[in-house]
Motif scaffolding. Sequence first.
Motif, PDB file in Angstrom:
ATOM      1  N   VAL A  57       0.839  -1.203   0.000  1.00  0.00           N
ATOM      2  CA  VAL A  57       0.000   0.000   0.000  1.00  0.00           C
ATOM      3  C   VAL A  57       0.875   1.254   0.000  1.00  0.00           C
ATOM      4  O   VAL A  57       0.611   2.200  -0.747  1.00  0.00           O
ATOM      5  CB  VAL A  57      -0.967   0.007   1.198  1.00  0.00           C
ATOM      6  N   ILE A  58       1.912   1.265   0.813  1.00  0.00           N
ATOM      7  CA  ILE A  58       2.813   2.423   0.862  1.00  0.00           C
ATOM      8  C   ILE A  58       3.438   2.665  -0.512  1.00  0.00           C
ATOM      9  O   ILE A  58       3.587   3.803  -0.948  1.00  0.00           O
ATOM     10  CB  ILE A  58       3.898   2.235   1.944  1.00  0.00           C
ATOM     11  N   SER A  63      -2.223   5.195  -3.601  1.00  0.00           N
ATOM     12  CA  SER A  63      -2.489   5.321  -2.161  1.00  0.00           C
ATOM     13  C   SER A  63      -1.598   6.389  -1.540  1.00  0.00           C
ATOM     14  O   SER A  63      -0.460   6.592  -1.971  1.00  0.00           O
ATOM     15  CB  SER A  63      -2.233   3.992  -1.445  1.00  0.00           C
ATOM     16  N   HIS A  64      -2.126   7.026  -0.529  1.00  0.00           N
ATOM     17  CA  HIS A  64      -1.371   8.038   0.222  1.00  0.00           C
ATOM     18  C   HIS A  64      -1.686   7.807   1.700  1.00  0.00           C
ATOM     19  O   HIS A  64      -2.854   7.827   2.095  1.00  0.00           O
ATOM     20  CB  HIS A  64      -1.802   9.443  -0.211  1.00  0.00           C
ATOM     21  N   ILE A  65      -0.652   7.572   2.498  1.00  0.00           N
ATOM     22  CA  ILE A  65      -0.825   7.341   3.928  1.00  0.00           C
ATOM     23  C   ILE A  65      -0.098   8.431   4.706  1.00  0.00           C
ATOM     24  O   ILE A  65       1.078   8.701   4.454  1.00  0.00           O
ATOM     25  CB  ILE A  65      -0.290   5.962   4.352  1.00  0.00           C
ATOM     26  N   TYR A  77      -3.102   6.636  11.802  1.00  0.00           N
ATOM     27  CA  TYR A  77      -2.826   6.917  10.392  1.00  0.00           C
ATOM     28  C   TYR A  77      -4.119   7.038   9.612  1.00  0.00           C
ATOM     29  O   TYR A  77      -5.172   6.589  10.036  1.00  0.00           O
ATOM     30  CB  TYR A  77      -1.907   5.869   9.765  1.00  0.00           C
ATOM     31  N   ARG A  79      -5.418   6.618   5.454  1.00  0.00           N
ATOM     32  CA  ARG A  79      -5.072   6.124   4.115  1.00  0.00           C
ATOM     33  C   ARG A  79      -6.113   6.632   3.130  1.00  0.00           C
ATOM     34  O   ARG A  79      -7.313   6.452   3.328  1.00  0.00           O
ATOM     35  CB  ARG A  79      -5.056   4.599   4.116  1.00  0.00           C
ATOM     36  N   ASP A  81      -7.174   6.427  -0.953  1.00  0.00           N
ATOM     37  CA  ASP A  81      -6.989   5.671  -2.190  1.00  0.00           C
ATOM     38  C   ASP A  81      -7.668   6.394  -3.346  1.00  0.00           C
ATOM     39  O   ASP A  81      -8.887   6.630  -3.312  1.00  0.00           O
ATOM     40  CB  ASP A  81      -7.565   4.261  -2.067  1.00  0.00           C
ATOM     41  N   THR A  98      -8.960   4.180   5.325  1.00  0.00           N
ATOM     42  CA  THR A  98      -8.707   3.873   6.726  1.00  0.00           C
ATOM     43  C   THR A  98      -8.394   5.149   7.492  1.00  0.00           C
ATOM     44  O   THR A  98      -7.622   5.978   7.013  1.00  0.00           O
ATOM     45  CB  THR A  98      -7.488   2.926   6.852  1.00  0.00           C
TER      46      THR A  98
END
Length: 182
Positions: A57-58, A63-65, A77, A79, A81, A98
């Motif tokens: 995911v990272i 995706s951006h976390i 955190y 997340r 998408d 998330t």
Amino acid sequence: MTDHPDLTLRVAEMADASSLAALSVEVWVATYLREGVGAAFADYVLQEHTPARMRAVIAAPTSHIIVSQNRMGIDGYIRVDMGAPAPVPGGPDVEIRTLYVQPRHHGRGLGRSLLSAALAHCAKQGVPAVWLASNAENLPAKRFYLSQGFDRAGETAFVLEGQSYLNDVFVRDCGLAKPPAD
């Protein structure tokens, strides 16, 4: 913003994968397994929230976390998408997949800070609106999202081994970099 004087918000790095996986397991279990741990849920959470999946995911360009880190480690955190269409007619295609904060850190503004940072990121990317799904029985989460300017737009379901669990779908405009204060 928060009552954490040592709080840092930053973009997730590969070295965060195991911490993010452990935090995800902690929050998921505390939130959804209220009446005991059945095999289906245990298998799901242990397969879904792994360091390998977090690394993927990272690394994903869609995706951006953003993590919240205190002096001891990561305590939350968010997340986001891209290219994840909402399960409601005319809904946006960017999902807040998330937003997890360790339960012992609830009520300190971490969720608000993470959400604000994610919305600012989306606005900078030209994203007009985002969506998210929240378990229909998770009243604290639903109250939080409504207080942060989200509107309920419909419903969807989380399905696990043929069992369906109702989720509310919420949508919010990204035009404002900061959510309203509660």
